[in-house]
Design a protein around this motif. Structure first.
Motif, PDB file in Angstrom:
ATOM      1  N   ALA A 121      21.046  54.541   8.228  1.00  0.00           N
ATOM      2  CA  ALA A 121      22.555  54.510   8.116  1.00  0.00           C
ATOM      3  C   ALA A 121      22.938  52.815   8.302  1.00  0.00           C
ATOM      4  CB  ALA A 121      23.435  55.531   8.890  1.00  0.00           C
ATOM      5  N   ARG A 122      22.397  52.469   9.600  1.00  0.00           N
ATOM      6  CA  ARG A 122      23.052  51.205   9.958  1.00  0.00           C
ATOM      7  C   ARG A 122      22.513  50.057   8.710  1.00  0.00           C
ATOM      8  NH1 ARG A 122      21.285  52.904  15.064  1.00  0.00           N
ATOM      9  NH2 ARG A 122      19.129  51.958  14.750  1.00  0.00           N
ATOM     10  N   ALA A 123      21.267  50.406   8.397  1.00  0.00           N
ATOM     11  CA  ALA A 123      20.598  49.348   7.523  1.00  0.00           C
ATOM     12  C   ALA A 123      21.445  49.394   6.165  1.00  0.00           C
ATOM     13  CB  ALA A 123      19.315  49.785   7.301  1.00  0.00           C
ATOM     14  N   ARG A 124      21.830  50.560   5.704  1.00  0.00           N
ATOM     15  CA  ARG A 124      22.734  50.858   4.495  1.00  0.00           C
ATOM     16  C   ARG A 124      24.283  50.920   4.639  1.00  0.00           C
ATOM     17  NH1 ARG A 124      18.639  55.902   3.422  1.00  0.00           N
ATOM     18  NH2 ARG A 124      16.895  54.771   2.562  1.00  0.00           N
ATOM     19  N   TYR A 125      24.774  50.469   6.031  1.00  0.00           N
ATOM     20  CA  TYR A 125      25.930  50.382   6.013  1.00  0.00           C
ATOM     21  C   TYR A 125      26.679  51.682   5.983  1.00  0.00           C
ATOM     22  CZ  TYR A 125      25.011  45.146   6.284  1.00  0.00           C
ATOM     23  OH  TYR A 125      24.418  44.139   6.754  1.00  0.00           O
ATOM     24  N   GLY A 126      26.158  52.658   6.646  1.00  0.00           N
ATOM     25  CA  GLY A 126      26.880  54.123   6.360  1.00  0.00           C
ATOM     26  C   GLY A 126      25.838  54.827   5.719  1.00  0.00           C
ATOM     27  N   ASP A 127      25.865  56.209   5.945  1.00  0.00           N
ATOM     28  CA  ASP A 127      25.066  57.301   5.595  1.00  0.00           C
ATOM     29  C   ASP A 127      25.368  57.584   3.929  1.00  0.00           C
ATOM     30  OD1 ASP A 127      24.136  59.908   4.590  1.00  0.00           O
ATOM     31  OD2 ASP A 127      24.126  60.568   6.730  1.00  0.00           O
ATOM     32  N   HIS A 128      24.341  57.255   3.080  1.00  0.00           N
ATOM     33  CA  HIS A 128      24.363  56.984   1.771  1.00  0.00           C
ATOM     34  C   HIS A 128      24.923  58.462   0.931  1.00  0.00           C
ATOM     35  CE1 HIS A 128      20.199  58.351   1.615  1.00  0.00           C
ATOM     36  NE2 HIS A 128      20.269  58.556   0.602  1.00  0.00           N
ATOM     37  N   LEU A 129      24.080  59.520   1.594  1.00  0.00           N
ATOM     38  CA  LEU A 129      24.430  60.886   1.049  1.00  0.00           C
ATOM     39  C   LEU A 129      25.608  61.470   1.341  1.00  0.00           C
ATOM     40  CD1 LEU A 129      20.785  62.272   1.223  1.00  0.00           C
ATOM     41  CD2 LEU A 129      22.403  62.535  -0.747  1.00  0.00           C
ATOM     42  N   ASP A 130      26.192  60.860   2.625  1.00  0.00           N
ATOM     43  CA  ASP A 130      27.573  61.456   3.068  1.00  0.00           C
ATOM     44  C   ASP A 130      28.554  60.825   2.164  1.00  0.00           C
ATOM     45  OD1 ASP A 130      29.225  62.761   5.204  1.00  0.00           O
ATOM     46  OD2 ASP A 130      30.076  60.639   5.251  1.00  0.00           O
ATOM     47  N   ARG A 131      28.685  59.533   1.545  1.00  0.00           N
ATOM     48  CA  ARG A 131      29.539  59.016   0.750  1.00  0.00           C
ATOM     49  C   ARG A 131      29.139  59.813  -0.678  1.00  0.00           C
ATOM     50  NH1 ARG A 131      27.769  53.779   2.779  1.00  0.00           N
ATOM     51  NH2 ARG A 131      26.034  53.930   1.274  1.00  0.00           N
ATOM     52  N   LEU A 132      27.906  59.999  -0.967  1.00  0.00           N
ATOM     53  CA  LEU A 132      27.894  60.961  -2.479  1.00  0.00           C
ATOM     54  C   LEU A 132      28.403  62.315  -2.193  1.00  0.00           C
ATOM     55  CD1 LEU A 132      24.216  60.022  -3.591  1.00  0.00           C
ATOM     56  CD2 LEU A 132      26.261  59.036  -4.482  1.00  0.00           C
ATOM     57  N   ALA A 133      28.245  62.840  -1.210  1.00  0.00           N
ATOM     58  CA  ALA A 133      28.822  64.202  -1.053  1.00  0.00           C
ATOM     59  C   ALA A 133      30.226  64.199  -1.078  1.00  0.00           C
ATOM     60  CB  ALA A 133      28.319  64.697   0.229  1.00  0.00           C
ATOM     61  N   ARG A 134      31.194  63.024  -0.471  1.00  0.00           N
ATOM     62  CA  ARG A 134      32.532  63.146  -0.519  1.00  0.00           C
ATOM     63  C   ARG A 134      33.062  62.967  -1.952  1.00  0.00           C
ATOM     64  NH1 ARG A 134      33.957  58.845   1.673  1.00  0.00           N
ATOM     65  NH2 ARG A 134      32.060  58.208   2.881  1.00  0.00           N
ATOM     66  N   HIS A 135      32.400  62.233  -2.507  1.00  0.00           N
ATOM     67  CA  HIS A 135      32.671  62.093  -4.050  1.00  0.00           C
ATOM     68  C   HIS A 135      32.494  63.276  -4.975  1.00  0.00           C
ATOM     69  CE1 HIS A 135      34.053  57.881  -3.800  1.00  0.00           C
ATOM     70  NE2 HIS A 135      33.261  57.636  -3.043  1.00  0.00           N
ATOM     71  N   CYS A 136      31.183  63.872  -4.697  1.00  0.00           N
ATOM     72  CA  CYS A 136      30.926  65.108  -5.468  1.00  0.00           C
ATOM     73  C   CYS A 136      31.981  66.185  -4.944  1.00  0.00           C
ATOM     74  CB  CYS A 136      29.472  65.521  -4.878  1.00  0.00           C
ATOM     75  SG  CYS A 136      28.925  67.118  -5.314  1.00  0.00           S
TER      76      CYS A 136
END
Length: 234
Positions: A121-136
């Protein structure tokens, strides 16, 4: 569920570099997340069952948007590894279509994204699947679905799965997730859907599913964007 116009608007609304996320072509004046040709290929994908062989114990039925190849692979890599975070919205919309296909019709649903490790999450500046889940979830709600996003698990440090074979992935996944204390039960009648970006051996999704089942929240299905071709069985 499919709203091609809305998906294209999501792609067109992004302020992105002049490189297409799907084919990496540079075009003068390119203003979209992906070029029109790649957008058309993404829109043409239709979710279908995907199951690794052999399937690990505890793996629920899996549905994937398409094979991990072509514009889908490149767009996922651009989003996940190269900081193109604006792609979360159209990719989340595509993931919503996978969920809708997997469940077959609007019903209460609890989405459980596979959590990133703290380091990832640090390397990607946030949890990438959490972002996808919110938009989903947002796209499903717009279509009339009662949806909640739940994060009952935390991910423990583990080796990069890219460097592991199938046995190594299974061993790493087995001890990779822990419940965040007491977990509230899913609403009565709600489907529990595990979300991931890619299914390869299925070890990660199976480990998440076993942890959820131990808490009384057995997943109904797993929805993913891509399935690796060498493991995909329809």
């Amino acid at each position: 569920m499919r709203d091609v116009g809305a998906l294209w608007a999501d792609l067109a609304d992004l302020v992105l570099p002049a490189e297409c996320a799907g084919c990496r072509a540079h075009r003068p004046g390119l203003r979209h997340g992906v070029c029109p040709e790649c957008a058309g290929l993404l829109q043409a994908l239709r979710p279908r069952p995907a199951r690794p062989t052999p399937a690990p114990p505890g793996l629920p039925p899996c549905v994937a948007l398409g094979p991990y190849a072509g514009p889908l692979r490149e767009t996922l890599l651009a989003y996940k590894e190269h900081g193109r975070h604006g792609l979360a919205r159209p990719l989340g919309g595509l993931l919503a279509e996978v969920v809708a296909t997997a469940l077959g019709g609007a019903r209460p649903v609890t989405l459980v994204p596979v959590p990133d490790t703290a380091a990832a999450a640090r390397a990607r500046y946030g949890d990438h699947l959490d972002r996808l889940a919110r938009h989903c979830a947002h796209r499903l709600r717009r279509a009339g679905w009662p949806v909640r996003v739940s994060r009952p698990l935390r991910a423990l440090p583990r080796p990069d799965s890219v460097m592991l074979d199938s046995a190594g992935r299974a061993a790493a996944a087995e001890s990779a997730f822990r419940l965040r204390g007491r977990v509230a039960p899913a609403p009565p009648g709600a489907a529990v859907v595990v979300l991931d970006d890619i299914v390869t051996t299925g070890a990660t999704i199976a480990a998440v599913s076993r942890a959820l089942a131990a808490s009384g929240r057995s997943p109904t299905v797993a929805a993913v964007l891509a399935a690796t071709e060498k493991r995909q069985q329809s």
